[in-house]
Write an enzyme that holds these catalytic residues in place. Structure first.
Site, PDB file in Angstrom:
ATOM      1  N   LYS A  84      -3.179   3.244 -12.150  1.00 32.58           N
ATOM      2  CA  LYS A  84      -3.072   2.316 -11.021  1.00 32.58           C
ATOM      3  C   LYS A  84      -4.308   2.487 -10.149  1.00 32.58           C
ATOM      4  CE  LYS A  84       0.837   1.077  -8.061  1.00 32.58           C
ATOM      5  NZ  LYS A  84       1.999   1.656  -7.389  1.00 32.58           N
TER       6      LYS A  84
HETATM    7  C1  E4P Z   1       3.882  -0.816  -5.776  1.00 32.94           C
HETATM    8  O1  E4P Z   1       3.474  -0.469  -6.856  1.00 32.94           O
HETATM    9  C2  E4P Z   1       4.065   0.078  -4.634  1.00 32.94           C
HETATM   10  O2  E4P Z   1       4.410   1.353  -5.113  1.00 32.94           O
HETATM   11  C3  E4P Z   1       5.188  -0.319  -3.704  1.00 32.94           C
HETATM   12  O3  E4P Z   1       5.891  -1.436  -4.184  1.00 32.94           O
HETATM   13  C4  E4P Z   1       4.797  -0.391  -2.276  1.00 32.94           C
HETATM   14  O4  E4P Z   1       5.918  -0.763  -1.528  1.00 32.94           O
HETATM   15  P1  E4P Z   1       5.995  -0.573   0.062  1.00 32.94           P
HETATM   16  O5  E4P Z   1       5.217  -1.655   0.701  1.00 32.94           O
HETATM   17  O6  E4P Z   1       7.467  -0.689   0.346  1.00 32.94           O
HETATM   18  O7  E4P Z   1       5.450   0.789   0.353  1.00 32.94           O
END
Ligand code: E4P
Length: 207
Positions: A84
């Site tokens: 990622k």
């Molecule tokens: C996506 O890959 C992220 O891990 C996640 O969805 C972020 O979510 P948040 O905005 O609730 O922290």
């Protein structure tokens, strides 16, 4: 249509695996920090549970650092690792280098169709628009999903930052290929007050 779990809580993942509805996991540094575990332990425990695809976020000040950390994950976790990277110049350069040699990349922190296009052209397997964070900032997260879909990107649209079950159905309806959801949202997807009421009545009438 696929559902991923967005969590680093291995015990909670384990409890939901028997549903057969979830097979892949996304994590981020904040989720891992909240779990209180070391990232390596989280990744290995998820892999031991049978998770075939774990999104592992790399951080770094430059392309060299991001790439080195990404390759470290690939070396350690093999085909279980989806790398990622943030949707920055460095992140997309790393995405291009990894995708060229067949490594899955999830480009995260996407907030515009233009970013989604660049990430897809860089060979991303998944692109992650953050719906909830858009909405938190008075922007329209669902419109973003629809706008990205309309560009015709070839990467899979992985709707992220999801805060409620309604967002899951809307995101799919607007063109998301995958939704990654926190444990709490996954559990709430089963629930409806009329289902509970109906079960209660049917149980009563059947006894
Ligand atoms: C996506 O890959 C992220 O891990 C996640 O969805 C972020 O979510 P948040 O905005 O609730 O922290």
């Amino acid at each position: 249509m696929k559902l991923f779990l967005d969590t680093a809580d291995v015990k909670e993942v384990k409890k939901r695996l028997s549903t057969g509805l979830i097979s892949r996991i996304t994590t981020n540094p904040t989720l891992i920090f909240k779990s209180g575990e070391h990232p390596q332990d989280v990744y290995w425990e998820l892999i031991k549970l049978g998770i075939k695809d774990v999104s592992m976020e790399v951080v770094g000040d430059n392309e060299k650092d991001l790439f080195a950390r990404a390759m470290g994950h690939v070396k350690t976790y093999g085909e279980h690792a989806t790398i990622k990277v943030p949707c920055s110049v460095d992140g997309l350069n790393v995405c291009k280098r990894l995708s060229t040699v067949g490594i899955r990349v999830n480009v995260t922190l996407i907030f515009s169709p233009a970013q989604a296009i660049l990430a897809s052209l860089a060979g991303a397997t998944y692109i992650s628009p953050f719906i909830g964070r858009m909405d938190d900032n008075s922007l329209d997260g669902m419109k973003l999903i629809n706008d990205i879909k309309n560009t015709g990107v070839s990467a899979q649209i992985l709707a992220a930052s999801i805060r409620d079950p309604q967002s899951v159905s809307t995101a799919f309806a607007l063109g998301a290929d995958i939704c990654t959801v926190p444990i709490g949202v996954f559990d709430k997807m089963y629930q409806h007050v009329l289902t509970d009421k109906g079960i209660e009545q049917f149980n009563k009438d059947a006894s």
